[in-house]
Write an enzyme that holds these catalytic residues in place. Structure first.
Site, PDB file in Angstrom:
ATOM      1  CB  SER A  35      -0.894  -0.015   1.246  1.00  0.00           C
ATOM      2  OG  SER A  35      -1.470   1.246   1.452  1.00  0.00           O
ATOM      3  CG  ASN A  36       1.586   3.284  -3.495  1.00  0.00           C
ATOM      4  OD1 ASN A  36       2.772   3.010  -3.529  1.00  0.00           O
ATOM      5  ND2 ASN A  36       0.719   2.863  -4.411  1.00  0.00           N
TER       6      ASN A  36
END
Ligand SMILES: Cc1ncc(COP(=O)(O)O)c(C=O)c1O
Length: 327
Positions: free
Chosen positions: A76-77
């Site tokens: 996840s960014n």
């Protein structure tokens, strides 16, 4: 400014550059392509969550929170940028990530660790449910958790993209340019919802086209309309948006979320080799692949101007390098 009255911290590098893509435009024989560089927002390698977190962290600080909790996928960014924002503002960060701990710590996950986030693996349980249980436990222990939703996509976070659209409007006026289409990756919806709220409020005449990353058109449009209407209300604007107010293309879902195919590989190589710009394998690679496909299919007219809103994620390139062998 539509968001001037909202609490906001300063953390993103703004305004992000607005750049033409002359070599790629020539390569495909038009229309004119531009890029909005939200991969350059800063906050541990940049991306769209920096703009959302300016408003989310401000609310957390206002509520005197001492720990940020959020959830997401293994790469996840959003989790990585939340961890960076937590460190920057002296808040602990807990990340509840989908699935099991992988054997190797790479890409965003490596950065999450470097940024000092505590990581909880949700296994087969939905991460947001695990996150809300943990928040309750922490509260019972006397902590003050602030839960950031998936992708930072609630009215507070989406306000970041209302401000972003106003930023773009000012840049366009200064340069004397008008875009007919803005194309972006759309998933939890905060980016597109914020852009569309501001587009309505500022009477933007073009289209904001979300290339869906993981949802069918109807599902994403329903989420976008709800979120955009709530975001407008949060800003004090009387604006009700319906699913019909959103443009979404779900033709590029492929094998599902995060499943990299030739579409993403080819888009990443095309932009890297024509303009020296990096995309990511999950979001911007898919969205740019969709844009290139629509261009080939005659989805745009030659005289039009198209802006690709680069939402970041390049740290994920180093998360699954084995899926990206150069051709
Ligand atoms: C690089 C990147 N682009 C686009 C998106 C999608 O943005 P949104 O969730 O606001 O739709 C994300 C979401 O995580 C992302 O990380």
């Amino acid at each position: 400014m539509l968001t001037n009255h909202l609490p906001r911290v300063t953390v993103a590098h703004l305004p992000t550059p607005l750049e033409p893509l002359p070599r790629l435009t020539a390569q495909i024989g038009g229309p004119e392509l531009w890029v909005k560089r939200d991969d350059q927002t800063g906050l541990a390698t940049g991306g769209n969550k920096a703009r959302k977190l300016e408003f989310l962290v401000a609310e957390a600080l206002q509520r005197e929170a001492d720990i940020l909790i959020t959830c997401g996928a293994q790469q996840s960014n959003h989790a990585r940028q939340t961890a960076a924002a937590g460190a920057r503002f002296g808040l602990d960060t807990m990340l509840v990530l989908r699935g099991e701990e992988p054997a190797r710590m790479e890409g965003n996950l490596l950065l999450d660790h470097l940024l000092g986030a505590q990581i909880i693996w949700a296994g087969v349980d939905p991460p947001h449910e695990v996150a809300s249980e943990i928040a309750q436990q922490l509260e019972a222990e006397g902590r003050r958790p602030y839960v950031v939703p998936y992708g930072g996509s609630n009215p507070v976070g989406a306000s970041g993209y209302v401000a972003a659209m106003e930023e773009l409007t000012a840049q366009c006026e200064k340069r004397g340019i008008t875009f007919d289409h803005i194309v972006l990756a759309s998933s939890s919806g905060g980016t597109q919802a914020g852009l569309v709220v501001a587009a309505r409020a500022t009477r933007f005449q073009g289209r904001v086209l979300g290339i869906s990353i993981d949802l069918r058109v109807d599902e994403l449009k329903a989420e976008l309309s709800q979120l955009a209407t709530a975001t407008a209300a949060h800003l004090g604007l009387e604006l009700a948006l319906s699913p019909a107010d959103f443009s979404v293309d779900d033709g590029y879902l492929g094998g599902g979320y995060g499943v990299v195919s030739d579409l993403e590989r080819s888009a990443i190589e095309t932009l890297a080799r024509s303009e020296g710009l990096l995309l990511d394998p999950v979001y911007t690679g898919r969205a740019f692949g969709g844009l290139l496909d629509l261009l080939r299919d005659g989805g745009f007219q030659k005289h039009e101007k198209i802006l690709f809103w680069h939402t970041g994620g390049t740290a994920a390139l180093f998360g699954k390098p084995e899926v990206l062998p150069p051709s």
